[in-house]
Scaffold this active site. Structure first.
Site, short mmCIF file in Angstrom:
data_model
loop_
_atom_site.label_atom_id
_atom_site.label_comp_id
_atom_site.label_asym_id
_atom_site.label_seq_id
_atom_site.Cartn_x
_atom_site.Cartn_y
_atom_site.Cartn_z
N GLU A 1 6.33 -7.75 0.81
CA GLU A 1 6.73 -8.91 0.00
C GLU A 1 8.14 -9.38 0.34
OE1 GLU A 1 7.78 -5.28 -2.57
OE2 GLU A 1 6.40 -5.84 -0.96
N ASN B 1 -0.03 -6.75 -7.77
CA ASN B 1 -1.18 -6.19 -7.05
C ASN B 1 -1.97 -5.23 -7.91
OD1 ASN B 1 -1.22 -7.43 -4.52
ND2 ASN B 1 0.30 -6.05 -3.66
N ASP C 1 13.00 -11.08 -1.78
CA ASP C 1 12.00 -10.10 -2.24
C ASP C 1 11.35 -10.64 -3.51
OD1 ASP C 1 11.14 -7.03 -2.04
OD2 ASP C 1 11.43 -7.54 -4.15
N ASP D 1 -2.14 -11.81 -2.46
CA ASP D 1 -2.10 -12.65 -1.26
C ASP D 1 -1.81 -14.10 -1.61
OD1 ASP D 1 -2.65 -10.44 0.27
OD2 ASP D 1 -4.77 -10.91 0.58
#
Length: 407
Positions: free
Chosen positions: A311, A277, A269, A286
């Site tokens: 993620e 983000n 993770d 991304d």
């Protein structure tokens, strides 16, 4: 070598191998044209229809019209050239075909995919039908003006000692193959790879157009190259993540059904990914996912990485226990933590200016990952149980400070 690269090699290599084999064994194939392979000249139609139906299902107008154009050209060859009816200007037909077939294939590849039954798609269909109708009408006339145009060649053009394909035809095929090669490797596109192999097959089909049966073999390979690419691309859509180019959760489930008696699963993770983000935007998010996926792809010890969702990623170590896997995962964690992600200013020019400007503002993002690990044991009998145990270990890693590997 990742899955996408393997499929690119298949899309290019399999038709390429067939092209080479057909050339090397052309005399053997010609000897069978009235025997075992007597029905082969009908295969281009069958393969083209199958490919067009699949293209319809996947809404790929480029491949749909490419196969349609090859089918029309092949039908024209069979009825207007190889049978040589008395009222047809065959020299105009073949000169026009040398240019119009590759030109239309390249032209339709340049157009955007906007659906087959959309106004844009219907325009393509009408334009293709009108062009074919006018051309077939012209070859029934005895007007040599168009023939002179299609046969244009500069004075220094001497390659016609090797092939009868006209100057315009060869230039179009060569330019199209360069363009498709660039698109294939810049976009890692299986479909573009198939179109490149299709255009190469068309080159051989036109080169051997005076030998109808051998030309039919290459038209068969051309349609088959497109069909193979469509099938491979459909597999990519189902089993390959478009952003990271890692196998998807569906592919992981299939792998988990065949893990054997000894294996370890790890869930990875990205720490504080939501903040990345929120603070920098989804484009940067991304880029972070792609960078981490690149590191996961390089994991040692035979580990295979999958994108699990969001993620989160899963790494499968088949044939290894948790102690062995953790050595590889600790090395992976350190590599990600030591690789600083740099987001450059959006105002930074794409090309280097002639005069130096003040240093562009950059933002450094320190990335870390947390990893939960579990191995198959008497307490975790199934792969799903092992995965749940790894998820619990991941939660512990995040709860106790992140940026660590916990078993």
């Amino acid at each position: 070598m990742n899955l996408l690269t393997k499929r690119l090699l298949i899309a290019l290599g399999l038709p390429g191998l067939l092209i080479v084999l057909a050339y090397v064994f052309r005399n053997v194939l010609l000897a069978q044209q009235h025997g075992l392979l007597a029905q082969l000249p009908q295969l281009p139609y069958l393969i083209a229809i199958i490919g067009m139906l699949l293209s319809w299902g996947f809404k790929s107008a480029r491949d749909f019209y490419s196969l349609l154009i090859i089918g029309i050209a092949y039908m024209g060859l069979q009825s207007l050239f190889w049978q040589a009816p008395a009222n047809v200007n065959t020299s105009l037909f073949i000169a026009g075909l040398y240019f119009l077939l590759p030109f239309n294939l390249v032209f339709h590849n340049l157009l955007n995919d906007r659906g087959i039954l959309s106004s844009h798609g219907l325009w393509r269909l009408v334009a293709t039908c009108i062009q074919a109708t006018i051309f077939f009408w012209l070859v029934h006339q005895h007007d040599y003006h168009f023939e002179n145009f299609f046969n244009y060649s500069p004075a220094i053009w001497t390659i016609q000692r090797i092939t009868a394909i006209t100057f315009l035809g060869l230039i179009t095929i060569g330019g199209g193959m360069v363009l498709l090669a660039l698109q294939t490797f810049s976009h890692h596109s299986v479909l573009h790879a198939g179109r490149w192999a299709m255009l190469l097959s068309v080159l051989f089909a036109l080169h051997f157009v005076q030998t109808p049966w051998l030309s039919s073999v290459y038209f068969t390979i051309a349609t088959l190259a497109c069909l193979i690419a469509i099938v491979l691309n459909s597999y990519n859509l189902a089993y390959l993540d478009e952003l990271t180019h890692l196998p998807t959760r569906r592919a992981l489930k299939q792998h988990m059904n065949n893990l054997g008696r000894r294996y370890t699963l790890a869930i990875v993770d990205i720490d504080f990914f939501k903040k990345i983000n929120d603070n920098y935007g989804h484009d940067v998010g991304d880029q972070v996912l792609r960078m981490v996926a690149g590191q996961l792809r390089k994991v040692h010890g035979g580990g295979k990485a999958y994108r699990f969702g969001g993620e989160e990623f899963v790494i499968v170590f088949q044939g290894k226990d948790a102690a062995e896997a953790m050595l590889m995962l600790e090395s992976l964690r350190e590599r990600v933590a030591n690789q600083t992600f740099i987001q450059r200013s959006r105002l930074r020019p794409k090309n280097k200016p002639n005069r130096p400007h003040p240093r562009a503002k950059v933002q450094r993002i320190n990335l870390t990952i947390s990893i939960g690990v579990a191995e198959k044991s008497t307490h975790h009998d199934t792969a799903q149980d092992v995965l749940k145990s790894a998820d619990k270990a991941l939660y512990k890693a995040k709860r106790t400070g992140r940026n660590k590997v916990v078993a």
